[in-house]
Design a protein around this motif. Structure first.
Motif, PDB file in Angstrom:
ATOM      1  N   ASP A  43       0.784  -1.176  -0.074  1.00 41.04           N
ATOM      2  CA  ASP A  43      -0.154  -0.056  -0.071  1.00 41.04           C
ATOM      3  C   ASP A  43       0.733   1.142  -0.103  1.00 41.04           C
ATOM      4  N   GLN A  44       1.739   1.452   0.844  1.00 37.91           N
ATOM      5  CA  GLN A  44       2.623   2.364   1.035  1.00 37.91           C
ATOM      6  C   GLN A  44       3.488   2.792  -0.467  1.00 37.91           C
ATOM      7  N   THR A  45       3.989   1.493  -1.058  1.00 35.95           N
ATOM      8  CA  THR A  45       4.747   1.571  -2.150  1.00 35.95           C
ATOM      9  C   THR A  45       3.538   2.255  -3.180  1.00 35.95           C
ATOM     10  N   SER A  46       2.527   1.729  -3.443  1.00 37.25           N
ATOM     11  CA  SER A  46       1.445   1.793  -4.528  1.00 37.25           C
ATOM     12  C   SER A  46       1.273   3.401  -4.575  1.00 37.25           C
ATOM     13  N   THR A  47       1.044   4.042  -3.186  1.00 39.64           N
ATOM     14  CA  THR A  47       0.899   5.436  -2.859  1.00 39.64           C
ATOM     15  C   THR A  47       2.034   6.089  -3.319  1.00 39.64           C
TER      16      THR A  47
END
Length: 559
Positions: A43-47
Motif C-alpha cells: 500500500d505504501q509503495t503504491s501510494t
C-alpha cells in the motif's frame, strides 16, 4: 515514413530519447527500490508510486502555462537542468535509516524530477507540433508524432537492461545475487515480525548466498547492498540527461523558429495561426476535455507495468526463460528484430533497385546474426522482474511502421478513423490485454496468502503471459498515445497550446495516481479480480467515448 519531415523533428526526438532512457531506467527499479530500501508495504509503495507518476504528468500543465507566457525553449532547457539535480540526489546512496536522510533525499529528488519533467516533456512536444503548423508539413503531423513516440520508446527499450546490468554488477561486487524473497523476509526479521516458516526460508537463502554471519548481519548487509545497487542504477539517468542537453542545444538551429509561444510570435509579427471565434474555442476545449476524461482510465491501466505487473513478474512468474522465449530477454536480440522489420519495410518502400537490394541484405544479415546469437544462448536463462518492461517499448518501435502502413493505406481509401475513434478502439484493445492477465492468474494464491513466506508463489506461470499482455497493450497504446498527442497539437486553440498539451498530461497524471488504487487491491482479493477491475474500467471508457463520438468529430473537424 521518414521522408519529407523537417530536420528539427529528429533533433527533438533524439533529445527526448535520452531523457526517456534515464526516466525509464529509474522507473524500472523504482518500486523494487522502495520496498528493498525502506521495507514499505504494498500500500505504501503504491501510494508513493502513484503519487510520483501523478506529479510527473501533472506538472506539464504548469509548465505549459508558463511556456505560453515565456516561450517553450526556455522551459525545456530549465527542465533538463532541474531533472539532472533530481536524479543526482536519487543516485546518492544513504545508510540504513528508514525515517532519516534517505527518505528526505528521495522525496526531494522525486519532487525535482517531477518539476523538471513538467517543464520539459509537454513543451518539447508542443515544439514538435509547431513544426507542423507549416503548410508544407501539416499533412505529416500524425506520422511525425508516431516517429517521435517511437524515439521515446527506443530510450525505454534499453532502460530495463541498463538498470539490471548496473544493479547486478554492484550486487556481484559485494558477493550477492538478486533474490526476490530476501528483501521482504529481511525486513520482517529486522522488525521482529517474521513467522517460523519465513525464518527457515531466510536462513536457507542466507546459506545460498554464502554469507557466514548471523541473520541480522545478513539482512542488514543485503538490504543495504541491494538499495545501493539501485542507487547506482538511478545514476544512469544523469548521464542520459547530459546527452539530451547536448543534442537539444547543439541542433537548436533546426527548430529555433518553433520554440516561441503564440504571444511571442505575435509580438514579433510572424504569427500566421488562424484566429478562432469564442464558440470554436469553447467547442475545441470541450472536446479535448472529454477525450482527456477517457484517457485517464487508459493510463491508470497501462502504468500498472511499473506496479502490479512488476509484482506479478517478481512473485508469480518463472524467473527462468527457455526455448524460443529466451530470445526476448536479450535486448540486442530485440534490436536485431527491429532492424530486420525496418529494413523489410524499406525493401517495399525504396524507389530504386539498389536501395531494395541493400535493404534486403540488411534483413538477411540481421536474421543471420539473430540465429547465431540465439544458438549461442544457454538452454535456460535467469530473468529479473524489471526486464519485462523492455517488451512494451520493443513492441512500440517494431510495430510503429506496421501501424503507419495500415493507417496510410486506410487514408488513401478515405477510411482512416478519426483520432477520437482511434482512442476508443485503443480502450477496447486495452481491455483485451487485461483479460489475458486475468486468465493467466486463475488459481493463483492471493498476495496476502503468500506474505509469510516472502511473498513469492510456489506456483510460477510462464513469462509468455506477461509478454502477450505487453503485446496487446502496445497495440492499444499505438492507437491512443501518439494519436492523442497529435490530436491535441492540432485541435488546441493557438493561444492555449501549452496549457492544452499540459492538460493532456494532467489527465495522464490523474490516471497515474489511480494506479495506486489497483495497488491497494493487490493483496486481499484473488488476482484475476484485480485484472478484472481494469477490464471493466477500459470497457466502460470505450463505451463512453463512442457514445459521444459524433459530438467530438463535429467539434474538431474529424481530426
Amino acid at each position: 515514413m521518414f521522408e519529407g519531415h523537417p530536420k528539427g523533428l529528429y533533433a527533438l526526438a533524439l533529445a527526448n530519447t535520452g531523457e526517456r532512457f534515464g526516466y525509464y531506467t529509474m522507473l524500472a527499479i523504482f518500486t523494487l527500490f522502495l520496498q528493498a530500501k525502506f521495507g514499505f508495504t504494498i500500500d505504501q509503495t503504491s501510494t508513493i508510486f502513484g503519487g510520483f507518476l501523478a506529479m510527473v504528468y501533472f506538472m506539464p500543465l504548469v509548465g505549459g502555462i508558463l511556456a505560453d507566457k515565456f516561450g517553450y525553449g526556455k522551459m525545456v532547457t530549465a527542465g533538463i537542468v532541474i531533472m539532472f539535480v533530481g536524479y543526482l540526489l536519487l543516485a546518492i546512496p544513504t545508510g540504513f535509516d528508514k525515517m532519516g536522510m534517505g527518505q528526505i533525499m528521495m522525496f526531494s529528488a522525486l519532487a525535482l524530477i517531477a518539476i523538471g519533467t513538467g517543464l520539459f516533456k509537454g513543451n518539447l512536444q508542443v515544439i514538435v507540433g509547431n513544426l507542423y503548423d507549416d503548410p508544407r508539413y501539416s499533412a505529416k503531423r500524425d506520422t511525425a508524432f508516431s516517429i517521435f513516440y517511437m524515439a521515446i520508446n527506443i530510450g525505454a527499450l534499453f532502460a530495463p537492461t541498463a538498470a539490471t546490468k548496473v544493479t547486478n554488477y554492484f550486487m556481484a561486487k559485494a558477493g550477492f545475487t538478486y533474490n526476490p524473497q530476501i528483501p521482504a523476509l529481511a525486513h520482517q526479521f529486522l522488525r521482529g515480525e517474521i513467522k517460523p516458516e519465513g525464518l527457515e526460508q531466510l536462513n536457507n537463502l542466507a546459506i545460498s548466498q554464502n554469507f557466514t554471519g548471523d541473520l541480522a548481519q545478513f539482512s542488514t548487509a543485503y538490504i543495504e547492498q541491494l538499495a545501493q545497487s539501485y542507487n547506482y542504477g538511478f545514476a544512469v539517468a544523469c548521464i542520459s540527461l547530459i546527452a539530451s542537453m547536448a543534442i537539444y542545444l547543439g541542433f537548436q538551429s533546426t527548430f529555433k523558429h518553433a520554440i516561441l509561444s503564440s504571444k511571442q510570435t505575435k509580438a514579433a509579427g510572424v504569427n500566421h495561426e488562424p484566429e478562432l471565434t469564442p464558440q470554436q474555442t469553447k467547442e475545441r476545449i470541450t472536446a479535448l476535455l472529454l477525450v482527456f476524461a477517457v484517457v485517464i482510465f487508459f493510463w491508470m491501466s497501462f502504468h500498472q507495468n511499473g506496479l502490479t505487473m512488476t509484482y506479478f513478474a517478481r512473485d508469480y512468474t518463472s524467473n527462468i526463460a527457455d526455448g524460443i522465449t529466451r530470445i526476448g530477454f536479450d535486448v540486442w536480440n530485440l534490436v536485431l528484430i527491429i532492424i530486420a522489420v525496418y529494413a523489410g519495410f524499406s525493401v517495399f518502400q525504396s524507389k530504386t533497385s539498389r536501395a531494395k537490394l541493400i535493404s534486403g541484405g540488411i534483413v538477411a544479415l540481421s536474421l543471420i546474426a539473430l540465429v547465431i546469437k540465439y544458438m549461442a544462448m544457454p538452454p535456460a536463462i535467469e530473468i529479473a522482474p524489471q526486464i519485462f518492461q523492455q517488451f512494451n517499448p520493443f513492441f512500440v518501435v517494431a510495430l510503429t511502421p506496421v501501424s503507419l502502413a495500415i493507417f496510410s493505406s486506410l487514408a488513401k481509401k478515405g477510411k482512416e478513423p478519426s483520432a477520437p475513434r482511434k482512442i476508443g478502439y485503443g480502450m477496447i484493445v486495452a481491455a483485451l490485454g487485461f483479460i489475458i492477465m486475468a486468465v493467466g492468474s486463475m488459481g493463483l494464491a492471493s498476495p496476502d496468502e503468500l506474505k509469510d513466506v516472502g511473498g513469492v508463489s510456489d506456483v510460477l506461470v510462464s513469462p509468455n503471459w506477461l509478454i502477450s499482455t505487453y503485446l496487446v497493450l502496445t497495440f492499444a497504446e499505438l492507437l491512443l498515445s501518439p494519436m492523442g498527442i497529435s490530436f491535441v497539437s492540432k485541435v488546441a486553440p493557438p493561444k492555449y497550446k501549452g496549457a492544452m498539451m499540459g492538460s493532456w498530461f494532467a489527465a495522464t497524471a490523474i490516471g497515474n495516481y489511480l494506479t495506486s488504487i489497483i495497488g491497494y487491491l493487490w493483496g486481499p482479493i484473488p488476482l484475476w479480480m484485480v485484472w478484472g477491475v481494469l477490464v471493466a474500467c477500459c470497457s466502460i471508457s470505450a463505451i463512453f467515448i463512442f457514445s459521444i463520438m459524433k459530438k467530438l468529430e463535429k467539434a474538431t473537424g474529424d481530426a
